[in-house]
Design an enzyme around this catalytic site. Structure first.
Site, PDB file in Angstrom:
ATOM      1  N   SER A 180      21.096 -26.641  60.874  1.00 46.53           N
ATOM      2  CA  SER A 180      20.692 -28.004  60.519  1.00 46.53           C
ATOM      3  C   SER A 180      21.828 -29.013  60.614  1.00 46.53           C
ATOM      4  CB  SER A 180      20.106 -28.019  59.103  1.00 46.53           C
ATOM      5  OG  SER A 180      21.073 -27.640  58.156  1.00 46.53           O
ATOM      6  N   LYS A 227      17.890 -31.729  50.191  1.00 46.84           N
ATOM      7  CA  LYS A 227      18.882 -32.546  50.888  1.00 46.84           C
ATOM      8  C   LYS A 227      18.745 -34.022  50.525  1.00 46.84           C
ATOM      9  CE  LYS A 227      19.206 -29.297  54.737  1.00 46.84           C
ATOM     10  NZ  LYS A 227      18.948 -29.024  56.171  1.00 46.84           N
TER      11      LYS A 227
END
Length: 800
Positions: A687, A730
């Site tokens: 990611s 996140k």
């Protein structure tokens, strides 16, 4: 009893015609005197004819003893010529004769078979042998037979004197045969053997084998005798002990204990299998000495079985309003878990029997997973039991040890069921991702049966060796990540993620629960200490940096302890109002600044987003371009997957060098160092691909990266931005860091509803599909210049 007579040596083979007497299961050797009872008609006729004509008759063994009238083919070819010593007719017309074997003979042909068997025979003599070899073999045979006589009481010792007087090897062999338990076929084989040496060798082999067998039998008898003597001694001492106890007036506690166990077995609502096993073990216990070790093992087994709640179920609370009120009282937020529990209660009120759910709460530390399990147990009216699995590496911890081991016990599952006292508790398996495996087995494999609703109705513990029903148990597991849980075990779990709390949620939790809890824990009254909203917000922002509220509770506890000291030193009238101004006096210098992100845009520095066991994290990614030969250096505790993403991003930049305004040969003149500063955990995953690519482009072009932007997404070789996981965690991390813009893959737009509404309002989510879009939004392009501008000068090699 057989009697023997010395034989005189004869000449060569002599042919003669003699009557034949077939014998059943008997072989007569030379020098052997044998009494016989003869009843068959042809046999009586043969004896009568022989007695009238020289008293010589041939004795030959039948091949099959059951045959009444054997034919010539059913009679062996070699027998013994015998002399009739005495013959007597009995009242039943049978003949009783006493015969003495004289010499071996072989049947040449049959002369008559009508009235009686009459044959023509060749008289046989032993072959000549070497005297020295014969003497040595005779000594060995006599020594072995002497050992045989000492071990076998069936042979008279006088037999040794008879053998000592024999000095012919053939006669010694024929004499020994009568005192050895040889089979009919073996005797016949020795009779047909004309070499005395070979006969003695066969007998010596047989005698030595019998001696070994008799020695083993003697050892076994001696061992059995000792065991019997020890058992009799123990029995005698136990009887004496009971007599002494009776004289002293003591009660027979063992009998009373047996009676109590039997009553418990009949009163306990056991399964049929368990009841039969308990009664069987009780019968064994009654036959044992109460002081024996085996009796203790059986007694402990019965206690363990009878202490389990076999068919005892606690009444479940099915009041949805009351359950919802309890859950809201104990925990703030956590809507998905609460809804799942209320759904379970609703279904339980509609069906007679419902299998317990197997839920797994996955989230960072401090978000309330364990305390939530206690709250669910209180809301549903179930007993609560907890088993920590951190560090468990032995399969026997789950399934128990077999009773053959000293100190064996049931596994942790049944021990917790015993502690719960009901068969439908809420069972918390804490830290299920912290288990490990070694040579003693894999405990996660043992949990497959425990957590599978299709199998746990007949869970079999090694110690009990009985099927136990776990299907009504509500299992609740906790874990920080799913990485430590094997895939087959994950398949049996209903995963519910607890990503962490927003700042507003932490504020509400602190003011509703934590402050009140720490006041009570430190002996303070509500008027002794008051926290303002600004003070709690300051603790959250500048004294803690976490997904949960554990450190927040610690800081509040620190404040309460200092206030408690003030109350003790100054008196009960002490009042403390905690504000943002006096908070540093109580907690010291804040470890975090109010605005953590850099206010200035920087070249080659990008904020990436990652998910760790402690929740979401913002990771700074730095890139330096130095003189070299095109080497890509990656440091900062990075995993292989992340390194591959960096390589993919670098390949994309090389492919887009013209559009980015870079020298096509830039990679031949410089080295590129990608570093993750302050990364305490090993980071891995794809990611961070677009973040590393953006940092590389910024360092190569000299264009700074916007300081208020964080990003996450996987990059492909063609520059496509691929979806990632953990968007909610996140987003919370970016919000805690004070950022305002987050670049995410367009295919993750479906996950935005999971992000709390408050976070969505304060963050701008930029959805991108290609790396070009990322660069357009992340870099602070000069006025009038974009991604497709003309090439710029080659970047300096100095580190930024």
């Amino acid at each position: 009893m057989a009697f023997f007579k010395d034989r005189k040596p004869g000449g060569g083979e002599v042919t003669a015609a003699l009557p034949l007497l077939p014998l059943r299961d008997l072989v007569v050797f030379p020098h052997m005197v044998v009494p016989l009872i003869v009843g068959r008609q042809k046999s009586r006729a043969a004896l009568t004819a022989a007695f009238k004509s020289g008293k010589q008759i041939l004795l030959v063994a039948q091949k099959v003893g059951r045959t009444a009238e054997p034919s010539p083919d059913e009679i062996h070819r070699v027998g013994t010529v015998a002399h009739i010593i005495q013959m007597l007719r009995l009242p039943d017309d049978n003949l009783k004769v006493l015969v003495e074997g004289r010499q071996r003979a072989r049947i040449r042909r049959y002369l008559d078979t009508e009235e009686y068997l009459r044959v023509e025979v060749d008289r046989l003599r032993d072959v000549d042998v070497a005297e020295v070899e014969a003497e040595a073999l005779m000594r060995s045979v006599k020594a072995s037979f002497e050992s045989f006589v000492k071990l076998n009481k069936g042979v008279p010792p006088e037999m040794l004197l008879t053998l000592a007087a024999i000095d012919e090897p053939g006669r010694l062999a024929d004499t020994l045969v009568a005192n050895l338990g040889l089979k009919l076929e073996e005797r016949q084989g020795i009779l047909e053997e004309l070499d005395p040496i070979r006969r003695l060798e066969r007998l010596l082999q047989f005698i030595q084998g019998e001696v070994e067998i008799l020695q083993v039998e003697r050892k076994i008898k001696s061992r059995v005798k000792k065991q019997m003597e020890r058992s009799q001694r123990e029995y005698y001492l136990n009887e004496q002990m009971q007599a002494i106890q009776k004289e002293l007036g003591e009660k027979d506690e063992f009998k009373a204990e047996l009676a109590l166990l039997e009553r418990r077995i009949h009163d306990k609502p056991l399964t049929d299998e368990a009841r039969d096993r308990c009664l069987k073990e009780l019968r064994k216990l009654k036959m044992m000495s109460p002081m024996s070790a085996e009796a203790t093992v059986v007694r402990n087994y019965l206690d363990q079985v009878l202490s389990l709640p076999w068919n005892h179920y606690a009444e479940e609370n099915l009041d949805l309003e009351r359950a919802a009120r309890i859950l809201d009282e104990d925990h703030y937020g956590l809507t998905k878990v609460k809804e799942r529990m209320l759904e379970h209660l609703a279904v339980s009120s509609r069906v007679d029997r419902l299998q317990g759910p197997v839920l797994c709460l996955v989230g960072p530390p401090g978000v309330g997973k364990t305390s939530l399990a206690r709250s669910v147990a209180r809301a549903t009216g179930r007993e609560f039991v907890r088993q920590a699995l951190g560090g468990v590496r032995d399969e026997a911890e789950i399934r128990g040890h077999r009773r053959t081991y000293i100190g064996a016990l049931p596994g942790k599952i049944l021990q917790c069921m015993k502690r719960a006292g009901t068969n439908n508790p809420l069972f918390l398996l804490d830290e299920i991702d912290k288990m490990s495996a070694d040579f003693r087995g894999d405990p996660s494999a043992a949990l497959l049966e425990v957590l599978d609703p299709e199998q746990n109705h007949s869970f079999n513990d090694h110690y009990l060796d009985l099927d136990y029903d776990l299907s009504r148990v509500m299992f609740l597991c906790t874990a920080n990540t799913l990485q430590g849980i094997p895939a087959p075990l994950q398949d049996r779990l209903e995963i519910i993620r607890l990503p962490g709390y927003t700042e507003e949620e932490k504020l509400a939790i602190a003011r509703r629960y934590l402050i009140r809890k720490q006041r009570q824990a430190n002996g303070l009254a509500p008027e002794h200490v008051v926290f303002t909203r600004q003070a709690v917000e300051m603790i959250i922002r500048r004294y803690t940096r976490e997904a949960g509220v554990r450190n927040l509770e610690r800081e509040i506890a620190r404040v309460c302890r200092k206030v408690a000291r003030m109350v003790v030193e100054r008196g009960e009238d002490t009042r403390v109002r905690v504000t943002s101004r006096n908070l540093p006096d109580l907690l010291g210098v804040p470890p975090f600044s109010g605005d953590e992100h850099e206010a200035e845009d920087q070249v080659g520095v990008v904020k990436g987003l990652a998910v760790t066991p402690w929740g979401g994290e913002v990771l700074d990614i730095e890139v330096a371009v130095v003189s070299g030969k095109g080497k890509l250096i990656l440091t900062g505790r990075l995993g292989d997957w992340l390194k591959e993403s960096a390589t993919a991003g670098f390949s994309y930049i090389r492919a887009r060098a013209d559009q980015l305004g870079l020298d096509p040969e830039f990679h031949d003149k410089h080295d590129f160092h990608v570093h993750y500063p302050g990364n305490s955990l090993k980071t891995d995953g794809p990611s961070a691909g677009i973040a590393m690519a953006t940092a590389l482009v910024s360092a190569l072009t000299g264009i700074p990266v916007r300081s208020d932007v964080a990003m996450t997404g996987e990059i492909s070789l063609r520059g496509r931005v691929l979806p990632i996981g953990g968007l909610k965690e996140k987003a919370l991390a970016a919000h805690r860091r004070g950022l305002t813009r987050v670049i995410i893959p367009a295919r993750n737009a479906k996950d935005l509803p999971d992000v709390p509404e408050q976070i969505r309002e304060q963050l701008e989510f930029i959805e991108v599909q290609h790396m070009d879009d990322v660069l357009e939004h992340a870099l602070r392009w000069p006025s009038g210049r974009g991604l497709l501008a003309s090439p710029s000068p080659e970047p300096p090699p100095a580190e930024h």
